[in-house]
Design a protein around this motif. Sequence first.
Motif, PDB file in Angstrom:
ATOM      1  N   ARG A  18       4.972   3.433  -7.854  1.00 22.87           N
ATOM      2  CA  ARG A  18       6.086   2.623  -7.363  1.00 22.87           C
ATOM      3  C   ARG A  18       7.309   3.475  -7.047  1.00 22.87           C
ATOM      4  O   ARG A  18       8.011   3.247  -6.058  1.00 22.87           O
ATOM      5  CB  ARG A  18       6.447   1.551  -8.394  1.00 22.87           C
TER       6      ARG A  18
ATOM      7  N   ARG B   5       6.740   5.351  -3.858  1.00 21.61           N
ATOM      8  CA  ARG B   5       6.891   4.444  -2.709  1.00 21.61           C
ATOM      9  C   ARG B   5       8.361   4.141  -2.445  1.00 21.61           C
ATOM     10  O   ARG B   5       8.807   4.137  -1.289  1.00 21.61           O
ATOM     11  CB  ARG B   5       6.113   3.153  -2.967  1.00 21.61           C
ATOM     12  N   SER B   6       9.114   3.882  -3.505  1.00 20.71           N
ATOM     13  CA  SER B   6      10.545   3.586  -3.343  1.00 20.71           C
ATOM     14  C   SER B   6      11.283   4.764  -2.732  1.00 20.71           C
ATOM     15  O   SER B   6      12.117   4.585  -1.843  1.00 20.71           O
ATOM     16  CB  SER B   6      11.161   3.229  -4.701  1.00 20.71           C
TER      17      SER B   6
ATOM     18  N   TYR C  74       4.130  10.100  -1.061  1.00 18.54           N
ATOM     19  CA  TYR C  74       3.724   8.710  -1.276  1.00 18.54           C
ATOM     20  C   TYR C  74       2.336   8.455  -0.698  1.00 18.54           C
ATOM     21  O   TYR C  74       1.471   7.845  -1.353  1.00 18.54           O
ATOM     22  CB  TYR C  74       4.748   7.766  -0.652  1.00 18.54           C
TER      23      TYR C  74
ATOM     24  N   ALA D  22       0.287   8.050  -3.938  1.00 16.49           N
ATOM     25  CA  ALA D  22       0.569   6.685  -4.392  1.00 16.49           C
ATOM     26  C   ALA D  22      -0.113   5.603  -3.557  1.00 16.49           C
ATOM     27  O   ALA D  22      -0.680   4.657  -4.107  1.00 16.49           O
ATOM     28  CB  ALA D  22       2.081   6.448  -4.392  1.00 16.49           C
ATOM     29  N   ARG D  23      -0.066   5.738  -2.248  1.00 11.14           N
ATOM     30  CA  ARG D  23      -0.605   4.677  -1.401  1.00 11.14           C
ATOM     31  C   ARG D  23      -2.075   4.368  -1.686  1.00 11.14           C
ATOM     32  O   ARG D  23      -2.464   3.180  -1.670  1.00 11.14           O
ATOM     33  CB  ARG D  23      -0.414   5.024   0.081  1.00 11.14           C
TER      34      ARG D  23
ATOM     35  N   PHE E  55       3.727   1.044   4.120  1.00  5.80           N
ATOM     36  CA  PHE E  55       4.166   0.590   2.804  1.00  5.80           C
ATOM     37  C   PHE E  55       3.336  -0.619   2.379  1.00  5.80           C
ATOM     38  O   PHE E  55       3.331  -1.653   3.057  1.00  5.80           O
ATOM     39  CB  PHE E  55       5.661   0.255   2.832  1.00  5.80           C
TER      40      PHE E  55
ATOM     41  N   ASN F 213       1.749  -3.189  -0.877  1.00  7.73           N
ATOM     42  CA  ASN F 213       1.990  -3.743  -2.207  1.00  7.73           C
ATOM     43  C   ASN F 213       0.751  -3.572  -3.093  1.00  7.73           C
ATOM     44  O   ASN F 213      -0.305  -3.171  -2.595  1.00  7.73           O
ATOM     45  CB  ASN F 213       2.428  -5.212  -2.106  1.00  7.73           C
TER      46      ASN F 213
END
Length: 308
Positions: A141, A144-145, A202, A206-207, A219, A221
């Motif tokens: 998170r 991503r932020s 990201y 992360a993704r 991006f 969720n």
Amino acid sequence: MTTDLPPALGGALTRYLDHLAVERGAARHTLDSYARDLRRYLHHLAEHGVWELAEVGERDVGAFLAALREGTPERPPLAASSAARALVAVRGLHRFALLEGITATDPAHRVKPPSLPLRLPKALPVNDVLRLLDVPGDDPRSLRSRALLELLYSTGARISEAVGLDLDDVDAAERTVRLAGKGGKQRLVPIGRPALAALDAYLVRARPTFAVRATPAVFVNPRGGRLSRQSAWQAVQRAAERAGLAGAVSPHTLRHSFATHLLEGGADVRVVQELLGHASVTTTQVYTLVTVNTLREVYATTHPRALG
């Protein structure tokens, strides 16, 4: 409900709202807003003895606008922006009535809305932006932020443009992103190396944990869908709180900061216009007032004769 209105006024309102819904495809919130403003307008007419649109004159429309701004014992006065919004609805109704043959004239055509106060965009100082972008965190998170924040400040993108970004809209080699602005109009804007680095971190680390199903969205969720505007807005707020920034900080704050810092750095206003995707340079010129105010403050506090 229109049953509490005189039949002719209620019927005209129903026909106009149906027109907006069926032929114009107006959204539900737009219809609700128009219905609310127009019911208030038609009640005002009825209370002053006007029971049909054909009887309305320019003075009646002007009197309604004045009543909105002055308020009544039952209703507080409306801000200029709210009164202007109501006048838009009233103009639409009278224009429709003229085209449909309900009336022979358009009494609202020449009624001018109240002038709106000039609101200067809020921009963060550069140091505050750097604090915001440097909020620690290595979990998905946070990555991503950070990528979202860097993108917003580096490109001046609207939040809708940022969350609408697809993977093939980012060209790392050319250091550009393709943004889809208002009306679907696309533009290519440069993106800085720090933003690209944050995006890469990201996308790589992360993704994949979010993208549980195939999606072109940059991006994503936790359910694998495209990140919503509301979630992106909340991510910016959380980052601002963690950075200890006072006051409201929104995605648009970063867009304002992007434009203001470019102009303070000497960028031409028309270049900033293109980067922001403004149709008119007039919209962009409000940012020049921000920089003039900054110059005025610096002058007042540093020049020996400024206060003499």
